[in-house]
Design an enzyme around this catalytic site. Structure first.
Site, PDB file in Angstrom:
ATOM      1  N   LYS A  20       0.539  -1.082  -0.247  1.00  0.00           N
ATOM      2  CA  LYS A  20       0.212  -0.312   0.037  1.00  0.00           C
ATOM      3  C   LYS A  20       1.043   1.196  -0.499  1.00  0.00           C
ATOM      4  CE  LYS A  20      -3.624  -2.426   2.344  1.00  0.00           C
ATOM      5  NZ  LYS A  20      -4.805  -2.394   3.158  1.00  0.00           N
ATOM      6  N   TYR A  60     -12.960  -2.127  -3.275  1.00  0.00           N
ATOM      7  CA  TYR A  60     -13.055  -1.475  -2.574  1.00  0.00           C
ATOM      8  C   TYR A  60     -14.160  -1.335  -1.719  1.00  0.00           C
ATOM      9  CZ  TYR A  60      -8.383  -1.569   0.009  1.00  0.00           C
ATOM     10  OH  TYR A  60      -6.883  -2.738   0.597  1.00  0.00           O
ATOM     11  N   PHE A  68     -15.582   4.563   6.876  1.00  0.00           N
ATOM     12  CA  PHE A  68     -14.296   4.607   7.005  1.00  0.00           C
ATOM     13  C   PHE A  68     -14.685   4.585   5.263  1.00  0.00           C
ATOM     14  CE2 PHE A  68     -14.279   0.236   7.964  1.00  0.00           C
ATOM     15  CZ  PHE A  68     -13.703  -0.779   6.674  1.00  0.00           C
ATOM     16  N   ARG A  96      -2.676 -14.370   4.638  1.00  0.00           N
ATOM     17  CA  ARG A  96      -2.787 -13.949   5.269  1.00  0.00           C
ATOM     18  C   ARG A  96      -1.995 -13.571   6.835  1.00  0.00           C
ATOM     19  NH1 ARG A  96      -6.908 -10.399   4.634  1.00  0.00           N
ATOM     20  NH2 ARG A  96      -7.888 -10.470   6.434  1.00  0.00           N
ATOM     21  N   ARG A 113       2.928  -6.414   9.139  1.00  0.00           N
ATOM     22  CA  ARG A 113       1.561  -5.534   9.788  1.00  0.00           C
ATOM     23  C   ARG A 113       2.367  -4.751  10.989  1.00  0.00           C
ATOM     24  NH1 ARG A 113      -4.300  -6.839   7.437  1.00  0.00           N
ATOM     25  NH2 ARG A 113      -4.387  -5.609   5.585  1.00  0.00           N
ATOM     26  N   ASN A 123      -1.872  -0.174   7.035  1.00  0.00           N
ATOM     27  CA  ASN A 123      -1.626  -1.272   7.306  1.00  0.00           C
ATOM     28  C   ASN A 123      -0.507  -1.758   6.405  1.00  0.00           C
ATOM     29  OD1 ASN A 123      -3.470  -1.999   5.575  1.00  0.00           O
ATOM     30  ND2 ASN A 123      -4.013  -2.778   7.378  1.00  0.00           N
ATOM     31  N   HIS A 126      -2.250  -5.410   1.464  1.00  0.00           N
ATOM     32  CA  HIS A 126      -3.415  -5.833   1.837  1.00  0.00           C
ATOM     33  C   HIS A 126      -2.818  -7.613   0.663  1.00  0.00           C
ATOM     34  CE1 HIS A 126      -7.618  -6.968  -0.079  1.00  0.00           C
ATOM     35  NE2 HIS A 126      -6.567  -7.322  -0.835  1.00  0.00           N
ATOM     36  N   GLU A 137      -9.554 -10.925  -7.310  1.00  0.00           N
ATOM     37  CA  GLU A 137      -8.750  -9.959  -6.772  1.00  0.00           C
ATOM     38  C   GLU A 137      -7.587  -9.317  -8.358  1.00  0.00           C
ATOM     39  OE1 GLU A 137      -7.513  -9.392  -3.020  1.00  0.00           O
ATOM     40  OE2 GLU A 137     -10.031  -8.854  -2.304  1.00  0.00           O
TER      41      GLU A 137
END
Ligand code: GDP
Length: 144
Positions: A20, A60, A68, A96, A113, A123, A126, A137
């Site tokens: 990110k 998203y 948010f 993950r 993270r 963070n 993704h 995705e």
């Protein structure tokens, strides 16, 4: 017999990762990539891009109703991101695990993270959260 062994040995999957804007700006790309390599997640596709507002909103879309959402879209379009396809055994869940919890403050020691994230929003990475989402995705960014 040999065929049987090959099929039994591995559950090779692909998952989508995004480094990110906060992590790209701070130059964490190679350190994050090292975490993937150490966990035997191979980067098989990669591109750097600057998401448009529309792309971030579509990516998203599932969070559209969350308070948010607008902040998340603004953040994800605030700088370049690196979009990657990672491949390896149980890649979705393995990624993950090494990413850690959404909020870096709550993430386990040694996770990406925890070590590179700034906040629950910024963070660092993704990662797809299911095999079905991973497929969608990957298609979103790389086509079929
Ligand atoms: P993930 O699967 O761990 O990335 O978490 P989610 O799918 O729930 O959220 C998607 C992204 O939205 C997160 O990675 C964060 O960048 C952002 N996000 C999640 N929760 C919050 C929140 O409470 N506040 C803000 N500002 N951003 C959030």
């Amino acid at each position: 017999m040999l065929q049987y062994l090959i099929f039994q040995r591995k559950n090779v999957e692909q998952t989508l990762s995004i480094i990110k804007p906060d992590a790209v700006k701070q130059g964490f790309e190679s350190q994050i990539n090292e975490r993937f390599e150490k966990s035997e997640l191979r980067i098989v596709k990669q591109k750097k891009l600057h998401l448009t507002k529309e792309e971030a909103e579509n990516f998203y879309a599932v969070h559209k109703e969350r308070p948010f959402f607008n902040a998340l879209v603004a953040y994800m379009t605030s700088g370049e991101v690196i979009v990657q396809v990672l491949e390896g055994e149980n890649a979705v869940m393995r990624n993950r695990e090494i990413m850690g919890a959404t909020d870096p403050k709550a993430a386990a020691p040694g996770t990406i993270r925890k070590d590179f994230g700034q906040s629950i929003e910024a963070n660092a990475v993704h990662g797809s959260d299911s095999l079905e989402n991973a497929t969608n995705e990957i298609k979103f960014f790389f086509g079929d």
